[in-house]
Design a protein around this motif. Structure first.
Motif, mmCIF file in Angstrom:
data_model
loop_
_atom_site.group_PDB
_atom_site.id
_atom_site.type_symbol
_atom_site.label_atom_id
_atom_site.label_comp_id
_atom_site.label_asym_id
_atom_site.label_seq_id
_atom_site.Cartn_x
_atom_site.Cartn_y
_atom_site.Cartn_z
ATOM 1 N N SER A 54 57.325 46.856 40.442
ATOM 2 C CA SER A 54 55.961 47.685 41.099
ATOM 3 C C SER A 54 56.008 49.124 40.730
ATOM 4 C CB SER A 54 56.160 47.448 42.513
ATOM 5 O OG SER A 54 56.224 46.321 43.134
ATOM 6 N N PRO A 55 54.793 49.236 40.060
ATOM 7 C CA PRO A 55 54.782 50.769 39.617
ATOM 8 C C PRO A 55 54.704 51.622 40.758
ATOM 9 C CG PRO A 55 53.080 49.468 38.686
ATOM 10 C CD PRO A 55 53.778 48.572 39.719
ATOM 11 N N VAL A 56 55.487 52.920 40.509
ATOM 12 C CA VAL A 56 55.349 53.933 41.391
ATOM 13 C C VAL A 56 54.181 55.000 41.212
ATOM 14 C CG1 VAL A 56 57.874 53.858 41.964
ATOM 15 C CG2 VAL A 56 57.165 55.366 40.176
ATOM 16 N N VAL A 57 53.731 54.667 40.158
ATOM 17 C CA VAL A 57 52.470 55.397 39.744
ATOM 18 C C VAL A 57 51.137 54.695 40.329
ATOM 19 C CG1 VAL A 57 53.381 56.504 37.770
ATOM 20 C CG2 VAL A 57 52.357 54.629 37.242
ATOM 21 N N ASP A 58 49.933 55.643 40.322
ATOM 22 C CA ASP A 58 48.807 54.992 40.631
ATOM 23 C C ASP A 58 48.360 54.199 39.464
ATOM 24 O OD1 ASP A 58 48.695 56.192 43.318
ATOM 25 O OD2 ASP A 58 47.593 57.837 42.591
ATOM 26 N N MET A 59 47.726 52.886 39.633
ATOM 27 C CA MET A 59 47.175 51.894 38.711
ATOM 28 C C MET A 59 45.813 51.817 38.773
ATOM 29 S SD MET A 59 49.755 51.009 37.023
ATOM 30 C CE MET A 59 49.733 49.549 36.149
ATOM 31 N N PRO A 60 44.984 51.826 38.032
ATOM 32 C CA PRO A 60 45.370 51.687 36.685
ATOM 33 C C PRO A 60 45.952 53.138 36.251
ATOM 34 C CG PRO A 60 43.130 50.966 36.882
ATOM 35 C CD PRO A 60 43.436 51.588 38.231
ATOM 36 N N PHE A 61 47.049 53.091 35.551
ATOM 37 C CA PHE A 61 48.088 54.025 34.884
ATOM 38 C C PHE A 61 46.886 54.955 33.831
ATOM 39 C CE2 PHE A 61 50.945 55.588 31.732
ATOM 40 C CZ PHE A 61 51.717 56.905 32.428
ATOM 41 N N GLU A 62 46.695 56.230 34.185
ATOM 42 C CA GLU A 62 45.958 57.035 33.297
ATOM 43 C C GLU A 62 44.583 56.572 33.137
ATOM 44 O OE1 GLU A 62 48.162 57.492 29.665
ATOM 45 O OE2 GLU A 62 49.180 59.086 30.588
ATOM 46 N N GLY A 63 44.218 55.756 34.277
ATOM 47 C CA GLY A 63 42.686 55.429 34.328
ATOM 48 C C GLY A 63 42.439 53.843 33.764
ATOM 49 N N ASP A 64 43.316 53.461 32.804
ATOM 50 C CA ASP A 64 42.697 52.420 31.763
ATOM 51 C C ASP A 64 43.840 51.465 31.734
ATOM 52 O OD1 ASP A 64 44.215 53.887 30.000
ATOM 53 O OD2 ASP A 64 42.766 53.915 28.549
ATOM 54 N N TYR A 65 45.096 51.559 32.420
ATOM 55 C CA TYR A 65 46.108 50.556 32.068
ATOM 56 C C TYR A 65 46.245 49.902 33.297
ATOM 57 C CZ TYR A 65 50.766 48.488 30.920
ATOM 58 O OH TYR A 65 51.698 47.809 30.577
ATOM 59 N N SER A 66 45.877 48.541 33.572
ATOM 60 C CA SER A 66 45.721 48.003 34.909
ATOM 61 C C SER A 66 47.065 47.248 35.213
ATOM 62 C CB SER A 66 44.538 47.266 35.085
ATOM 63 O OG SER A 66 44.394 45.938 34.142
ATOM 64 N N GLN A 67 47.023 46.791 36.468
ATOM 65 C CA GLN A 67 48.131 45.891 36.812
ATOM 66 C C GLN A 67 48.122 44.464 36.226
ATOM 67 O OE1 GLN A 67 50.715 46.953 39.049
ATOM 68 N NE2 GLN A 67 51.665 44.768 38.887
ATOM 69 N N GLN A 68 46.995 44.114 35.858
ATOM 70 C CA GLN A 68 46.634 42.900 34.959
ATOM 71 C C GLN A 68 47.139 43.217 33.717
ATOM 72 O OE1 GLN A 68 44.398 44.224 37.180
ATOM 73 N NE2 GLN A 68 44.689 42.791 38.870
ATOM 74 N N ASP A 69 46.850 44.322 33.127
ATOM 75 C CA ASP A 69 47.246 44.523 31.689
ATOM 76 C C ASP A 69 48.672 44.647 31.435
ATOM 77 O OD1 ASP A 69 44.539 44.881 30.752
ATOM 78 O OD2 ASP A 69 44.693 47.104 31.402
ATOM 79 N N TYR A 70 49.403 44.959 32.543
ATOM 80 C CA TYR A 70 50.879 45.095 32.649
ATOM 81 C C TYR A 70 51.516 43.595 32.721
ATOM 82 C CZ TYR A 70 55.147 46.850 35.172
ATOM 83 O OH TYR A 70 56.465 47.115 35.735
ATOM 84 N N ALA A 71 50.971 43.030 33.618
ATOM 85 C CA ALA A 71 51.426 41.643 33.827
ATOM 86 C C ALA A 71 51.174 40.617 32.654
ATOM 87 C CB ALA A 71 50.797 40.889 35.163
ATOM 88 N N ARG A 72 50.168 40.968 31.756
ATOM 89 C CA ARG A 72 49.799 40.076 30.630
ATOM 90 C C ARG A 72 50.635 40.700 29.464
ATOM 91 N NH1 ARG A 72 44.965 42.247 29.811
ATOM 92 N NH2 ARG A 72 43.999 40.999 31.505
ATOM 93 N N GLN A 73 51.128 41.791 29.377
ATOM 94 C CA GLN A 73 51.831 42.425 28.461
ATOM 95 C C GLN A 73 53.124 41.588 28.356
ATOM 96 O OE1 GLN A 73 52.263 46.521 28.474
ATOM 97 N NE2 GLN A 73 53.366 46.847 26.759
ATOM 98 N N MET A 74 53.647 41.483 29.624
ATOM 99 C CA MET A 74 55.133 41.101 29.860
ATOM 100 C C MET A 74 55.157 39.615 29.510
ATOM 101 S SD MET A 74 57.516 40.723 33.163
ATOM 102 C CE MET A 74 57.149 38.959 33.620
ATOM 103 N N ILE A 75 54.031 38.664 29.656
ATOM 104 C CA ILE A 75 54.172 37.474 28.996
ATOM 105 C C ILE A 75 53.884 37.688 27.641
ATOM 106 C CG2 ILE A 75 52.897 35.375 29.102
ATOM 107 C CD1 ILE A 75 54.749 35.886 31.622
ATOM 108 N N GLN A 76 52.851 38.371 27.035
ATOM 109 C CA GLN A 76 52.705 38.330 25.743
ATOM 110 C C GLN A 76 53.912 38.388 24.613
ATOM 111 O OE1 GLN A 76 49.618 37.566 24.606
ATOM 112 N NE2 GLN A 76 50.611 37.328 22.643
ATOM 113 N N ASP A 77 54.780 39.382 25.260
ATOM 114 C CA ASP A 77 56.270 39.800 24.529
ATOM 115 C C ASP A 77 56.915 38.195 24.284
ATOM 116 O OD1 ASP A 77 55.605 42.221 24.141
ATOM 117 O OD2 ASP A 77 57.200 42.784 25.846
#
Length: 421
Positions: free
Chosen positions: A234-257
């Motif tokens: 779980s991020p401790v920063v506000d999501m979307p991070f820097e306005g354009d990196y969403s929780q879904q982006d983060y979850a998708r990126q992990m699986i994409q690896d």
């Protein structure tokens, strides 16, 4: 796959660190091995046997004492929690190799992201100040959310620091060294702050701790012939991070690896404490979502322990539930450890269960602390850990147990005929 035991744990681990790159992996989905090296041996070391000797007399103790350990198999029942952090810096190459050498069939990379949105293995986004040497690196300490502030002995004010993966780039992260997760709250220098390892752990293997990216962990685990359980932290920063990196982006990126690395979905158990992450994988990446693990840390209530609650989870597509081990256990009228109502309802709803975490509580003579809180009155020696594992395995019916020292769960699984990989 049957593996020989190496006697003398410290020597075996030292050998493993040098041999890791040439481990031959017969997993059908792993990268082909080179060099014609034999399969790595499983090292149980002395601890499982020491635990058995410490048990109260019982049929279980007798069975474990009689266990033939001439050959031992690695097993998916034995899950390396952050590697083998009882004695090795967590989420480091060295910790992972040690866990694999102890027969863990599945290893965990907790996933966090850096400032440049690269995925790395860390238990929390904000733990670099206690798990790495960052506060002693002036240029990187200065980038921390809270750079190191020394303690004030005159007032008793403790030292302060908070360093996040999102404070630094991947290149900066990779320049750090992993250490045992600890700190000295009354430190007046950065070097003092890095001390504080619990006396029941050790710094013996902390002279090097190689930090890893998520992608590097995938390649290492493939080479070691083990499977994968990444946890989206779980991020401790506000999501979307820097306005354009969403929780879904983060979850998708992990699986994409895993997709990019050619890993089969059946070898991956993605985890999250956030049910929305789990449901995202279930619905958006269903081949990986089938084994998505919902980590349940909620305080028990009549509602969230009920059969109806478990049936709702199952209907949403959740197949695996993983609570802290105490939620799965209770004491009966005779003071014996038995499955909890939570565990019974989860199984009745068709959910598989994974428990966390053994070998994380230090000496158990005083009841075991947080992880054993529902069965404290039945815990008075370290050998009771094997009784807990036995109830989780044979009565609760868990499919795996996280351990900070996987040799213990590997030993139990082999002795009880659960060592399947």
């Amino acid at each position: 796959m049957t593996l020989r035991i190496c006697v003398g744990f410290a020597l075996c681990v030292a050998m493993s660190l040098g041999q890791a790159a040439t481990v031959k992996d017969r997993s059908p989905h792993a990268a082909p091995a080179t060099g014609g090296q034999p399969e790595p041996s499983v090292h149980l070391g002395p601890r499982p046997f020491w635990l058995v000797d410490d048990m109260d007399d019982s049929p279980l103790k007798a069975r474990l004492q009689a266990c033939n350990t001439d050959s031992v198999k690695k097993t998916d029942f034995s899950i390396g929690h952050r590697g083998a952090p009882l004695q090795f810096p967590e989420h480091t190459r060295e910790s992972y190799i040690a866990a694999a050498r102890m027969g863990a069939g599945i290893l965990e990379c907790d996933v966090a992201f850096t400032r440049d949105r690269k995925l790395v293995c860390r238990h929390a986004q904000d733990d670099l100040h206690t798990t790495t040497n960052i506060v002693a690196v002036p240029a990187l300490n200065a980038k921390c959310t809270q750079p190191f502030v020394p303690a004030d002995p005159a007032t008793g004010a403790p030292a302060e620091a908070e360093c996040r993966t999102s404070d630094i780039t991947l290149a900066e992260f990779k320049s750090l060294t992993g250490k045992m997760d600890a700190y000295n709250p009354m430190a007046t220098t950065p070097e003092e702050y890095l001390t504080g390892t619990a006396d029941w752990r050790t710094d013996l293997y902390a002279s090097r701790g190689t930090l890893m990216t998520h992608k590097e962990s995938i390649e290492l685990f493939k080479a070691l012939g083990v499977k994968f359980t990444p946890e989206l932290k779980s991020p401790v920063v506000d999501m979307p991070f820097e306005g354009d990196y969403s929780q879904q982006d983060y979850a998708r990126q992990m699986i994409q690896d895993y997709i990019d690395a050619g890993v089969q979905p059946g070898d991956v158990w993605p985890q999250s404490f956030n049910l929305e992450d789990v449901l995202y994988w279930v619905n958006e990446t269903p081949r990986f979502g089938r084994q998505a693990v919902f980590l349940d840390q909620s305080a028990p209530t009549p509602e969230n322990t009920s059969l109806a609650y478990m049936e709702v989870l199952k209907a949403q597509g959740v197949n695996i539930l993983a609570p802290a081990l105490w939620k799965l256990l209770a004491l009966d009228n005779q003071g014996q450890i038995v499955p909890s109502r939570y565990a019974e309802n989860a199984r009745e709803a068709g959910l598989d269960l994974i428990a966390w975490t053994v070998e994380r509580s230090g000496p158990l003579e005083n009841g075991g602390g947080w992880y054993y809180q529902t069965v404290t009155d039945a815990i008075n020696n370290d050998g009771d850990m094997l009784t807990v594992i036995d109830v989780l395995a044979r009565e609760v019916g868990v499919i795996g147990i996280f351990s900070d020292w996987p040799a213990t769960t590997t030993f139990y699984a082999n002795c009880m005929g659960l060592a399947k990989h």
